[in-house]
Design a protein around this motif. Structure first.
Motif, PDB file in Angstrom:
ATOM      1  N   LEU A 176       1.119  -1.115   0.231  1.00  0.00           N
ATOM      2  CA  LEU A 176      -0.045  -0.002   0.629  1.00  0.00           C
ATOM      3  C   LEU A 176       1.026   0.941  -0.097  1.00  0.00           C
ATOM      4  CD1 LEU A 176      -3.087   1.274   0.706  1.00  0.00           C
ATOM      5  CD2 LEU A 176      -2.656   1.090   2.868  1.00  0.00           C
ATOM      6  N   TYR A 177       0.353   1.945  -0.639  1.00  0.00           N
ATOM      7  CA  TYR A 177       1.482   3.141  -1.063  1.00  0.00           C
ATOM      8  C   TYR A 177       0.232   4.743   0.274  1.00  0.00           C
ATOM      9  CZ  TYR A 177       3.308   8.157  -2.219  1.00  0.00           C
ATOM     10  OH  TYR A 177       4.205   8.914  -2.463  1.00  0.00           O
ATOM     11  N   CYS A 178       1.334   5.217   0.614  1.00  0.00           N
ATOM     12  CA  CYS A 178       1.048   6.452   1.507  1.00  0.00           C
ATOM     13  C   CYS A 178       1.908   7.554   1.308  1.00  0.00           C
ATOM     14  CB  CYS A 178       0.651   5.716   2.809  1.00  0.00           C
ATOM     15  SG  CYS A 178      -0.713   4.780   3.091  1.00  0.00           S
ATOM     16  N   GLU A 179       1.590   8.824   0.517  1.00  0.00           N
ATOM     17  CA  GLU A 179       2.028   9.586   0.294  1.00  0.00           C
ATOM     18  C   GLU A 179       2.620  10.617   1.529  1.00  0.00           C
ATOM     19  OE1 GLU A 179       2.817  14.068  -2.397  1.00  0.00           O
ATOM     20  OE2 GLU A 179       0.472  11.756  -2.818  1.00  0.00           O
ATOM     21  N   VAL A 180       3.691  10.662   1.948  1.00  0.00           N
ATOM     22  CA  VAL A 180       3.989  11.063   3.056  1.00  0.00           C
ATOM     23  C   VAL A 180       5.622  11.489   3.277  1.00  0.00           C
ATOM     24  CG1 VAL A 180       4.204  10.206   5.818  1.00  0.00           C
ATOM     25  CG2 VAL A 180       2.607   8.914   4.852  1.00  0.00           C
ATOM     26  N   ASN A 181       4.947  13.264   4.445  1.00  0.00           N
ATOM     27  CA  ASN A 181       6.156  13.529   4.300  1.00  0.00           C
ATOM     28  C   ASN A 181       6.031  13.696   5.583  1.00  0.00           C
ATOM     29  OD1 ASN A 181       7.967  15.234   5.116  1.00  0.00           O
ATOM     30  ND2 ASN A 181       7.422  17.049   4.393  1.00  0.00           N
ATOM     31  N   VAL A 182       7.528  12.676   5.694  1.00  0.00           N
ATOM     32  CA  VAL A 182       7.851  12.758   7.854  1.00  0.00           C
ATOM     33  C   VAL A 182       8.559  14.126   8.498  1.00  0.00           C
ATOM     34  CG1 VAL A 182       9.025   9.799   7.420  1.00  0.00           C
ATOM     35  CG2 VAL A 182      10.354  12.109   7.119  1.00  0.00           C
ATOM     36  N   MET A 183       7.950  14.937   7.957  1.00  0.00           N
ATOM     37  CA  MET A 183       8.502  16.571   8.581  1.00  0.00           C
ATOM     38  C   MET A 183       7.068  17.039   8.988  1.00  0.00           C
ATOM     39  SD  MET A 183      12.031  17.946   6.413  1.00  0.00           S
ATOM     40  CE  MET A 183      12.845  18.773   7.291  1.00  0.00           C
ATOM     41  N   ASP A 184       6.503  15.786   8.259  1.00  0.00           N
ATOM     42  CA  ASP A 184       5.041  17.111   9.071  1.00  0.00           C
ATOM     43  C   ASP A 184       3.889  16.672  10.022  1.00  0.00           C
ATOM     44  OD1 ASP A 184       1.695  17.672   7.124  1.00  0.00           O
ATOM     45  OD2 ASP A 184       3.058  19.553   7.666  1.00  0.00           O
TER      46      ASP A 184
ATOM     47  N   ALA B 284      -2.776   3.367   5.992  1.00  0.00           N
ATOM     48  CA  ALA B 284      -2.724   2.577   6.401  1.00  0.00           C
ATOM     49  C   ALA B 284      -3.455   1.589   7.063  1.00  0.00           C
ATOM     50  CB  ALA B 284      -0.738   2.432   7.334  1.00  0.00           C
ATOM     51  N   ARG B 285      -3.579   1.857   8.097  1.00  0.00           N
ATOM     52  CA  ARG B 285      -4.084   1.379   9.774  1.00  0.00           C
ATOM     53  C   ARG B 285      -6.277   0.697   9.115  1.00  0.00           C
ATOM     54  NH1 ARG B 285      -1.755   5.278  14.691  1.00  0.00           N
ATOM     55  NH2 ARG B 285       0.040   3.993  14.099  1.00  0.00           N
ATOM     56  N   ALA B 286      -6.317   1.751   7.969  1.00  0.00           N
ATOM     57  CA  ALA B 286      -7.728   1.482   7.698  1.00  0.00           C
ATOM     58  C   ALA B 286      -7.749  -0.064   6.746  1.00  0.00           C
ATOM     59  CB  ALA B 286      -8.567   2.805   7.191  1.00  0.00           C
ATOM     60  N   GLU B 287      -6.195  -0.066   6.134  1.00  0.00           N
ATOM     61  CA  GLU B 287      -6.028  -0.553   4.819  1.00  0.00           C
ATOM     62  C   GLU B 287      -5.527  -2.239   5.351  1.00  0.00           C
ATOM     63  OE1 GLU B 287      -6.436  -2.540   0.438  1.00  0.00           O
ATOM     64  OE2 GLU B 287      -7.126  -0.261   2.159  1.00  0.00           O
ATOM     65  N   ASN B 288      -4.934  -2.062   6.558  1.00  0.00           N
ATOM     66  CA  ASN B 288      -4.009  -3.120   6.492  1.00  0.00           C
ATOM     67  C   ASN B 288      -3.929  -3.967   8.791  1.00  0.00           C
ATOM     68  OD1 ASN B 288      -3.022  -3.574   3.901  1.00  0.00           O
ATOM     69  ND2 ASN B 288      -0.809  -2.392   5.052  1.00  0.00           N
ATOM     70  N   GLY B 289      -4.697  -2.727   9.026  1.00  0.00           N
ATOM     71  CA  GLY B 289      -4.519  -2.911  10.613  1.00  0.00           C
ATOM     72  C   GLY B 289      -3.348  -2.099  11.093  1.00  0.00           C
ATOM     73  N   GLN B 290      -3.665  -2.079  12.336  1.00  0.00           N
ATOM     74  CA  GLN B 290      -2.513  -1.464  12.894  1.00  0.00           C
ATOM     75  C   GLN B 290      -1.339  -2.238  13.382  1.00  0.00           C
ATOM     76  OE1 GLN B 290      -1.838   1.157  15.505  1.00  0.00           O
ATOM     77  NE2 GLN B 290      -0.060   0.326  15.437  1.00  0.00           N
ATOM     78  N   GLU B 291      -0.538  -1.037  12.070  1.00  0.00           N
ATOM     79  CA  GLU B 291       1.592  -2.342  12.582  1.00  0.00           C
ATOM     80  C   GLU B 291       1.864  -2.775  13.734  1.00  0.00           C
ATOM     81  OE1 GLU B 291       1.939   2.313  13.151  1.00  0.00           O
ATOM     82  OE2 GLU B 291       0.070   1.256  12.213  1.00  0.00           O
TER      83      GLU B 291
END
Length: 263
Positions: free
Chosen positions: A53-61, A72-79
């Motif tokens: 699953l791709y999630c467009e994420v900026n770790v600085m924001d 990610a959790r909605a699709e795959n569950g809690q990591e």
């Protein structure tokens, strides 16, 4: 922790290099994986290629990171697994001199803050968000709820001339590992950090294309084996850290026994 289809994982910087190798290894075991990456084109391509699953994420924001974990959790569950590979650097000496005029040129404080923000704060931000979610899970056998792997660098210990910001950022990741392991111990969450040496990631392969002699010299500088590390070797160590329930609070060099010279 057994890594299989019952496990959900998040890999930051997962669209290339060390992150992509880790996603590949996790998917080979059947784990559900979310790729956090800013590069949408690469991220979507790699996600499709690997069944992630791709999630467009900026770790600085912070809002971007929150949205990524929510998706990610909605699709795959809690990591239960987080591997932090997002990072980068901006080079420069603490102070330098202009080659033509001799004028003193200080390192830009904004660049220093950027590198720490991307590497150290970005990594910590994802740790905090992920650990808070992991803490809500029922423990697995042995009381474990989750495991985290960070990416430092040998520059944390052998910083070269011109690496002041990068060395500081990676040293901070190394320095916070044991403290976080102790903080999270009551929650059953482990954390470790890998300090890679010279790895065959896209930036380094770019050096091979532009300056093959420099690339060959870098490879020859590694005591054994005399080559750059393969991203799959990073992924193998990351999976070992995730699997092994007694592996906690450690920083481990993965570098072919290299010790970086000043230059």
């Amino acid at each position: 922790m057994k890594l299989d289809s019952s496990i959900s994982a998040v890999v930051t910087g997962g669209a290339s290099g060390l992150g992509k190798a880790t996603v590949t290894a996790l998917r080979a075991l059947g784990a559900k994986v979310a790729i956090f990456d800013l590069n949408r084109e690469n991220g979507e391509r790699v996600a499709k290629e690997l069944g992630a699953l791709y999630c467009e994420v900026n770790v600085m924001d912070e809002a971007s990171v929150d949205a990524g974990f929510a998706k990610a959790r909605a699709e795959n569950g809690q990591e239960r697994c987080l591997v932090n590979c997002a990072g980068g650097g901006r080079g420069g000496k603490t102070i330098a001199r202009d080659k033509k005029t001799g004028e003193i040129v200080p390192f830009k404080i904004a660049d220093f803050e950027y590198v720490l923000g991307l590497n150290t704060v970005g990594t910590f931000r994802c740790i905090v968000k992920s650990a808070a979610g992991m803490a809500t899970l029922d423990p697995l056998e042995g009381g474990e709820r989750g495991a985290i792997v960070n990416t430092g660098s040998v520059a944390a210990e052998d910083g070269q001339i011109g690496q002041v910001a990068y060395s500081a950022a990676k040293a901070a990741i190394k320095g916070m590992t044991l403290t976080i392991a102790r903080d999270l111990s009551r929650e059953g969450i482990r954390i470790n950090t890998i300090l890679p040496g010279i790895m065959a990631t896209p930036p380094m392969l770019g050096v091979k294309d532009r300056a093959p002699q420099i690339f060959d010299n870098l490879a020859a500088s590694v005591p054994f084996p005399p080559r750059l590390g393969d991203p799959s070797e990073y992924a193998d160590l990351a999976l070992t850290m995730l699997r092994n329930g007694y592996f906690n609070g450690e920083t481990v060099r993965l570098d072919g026994a290299i010790r970086m010279p000043p230059r």
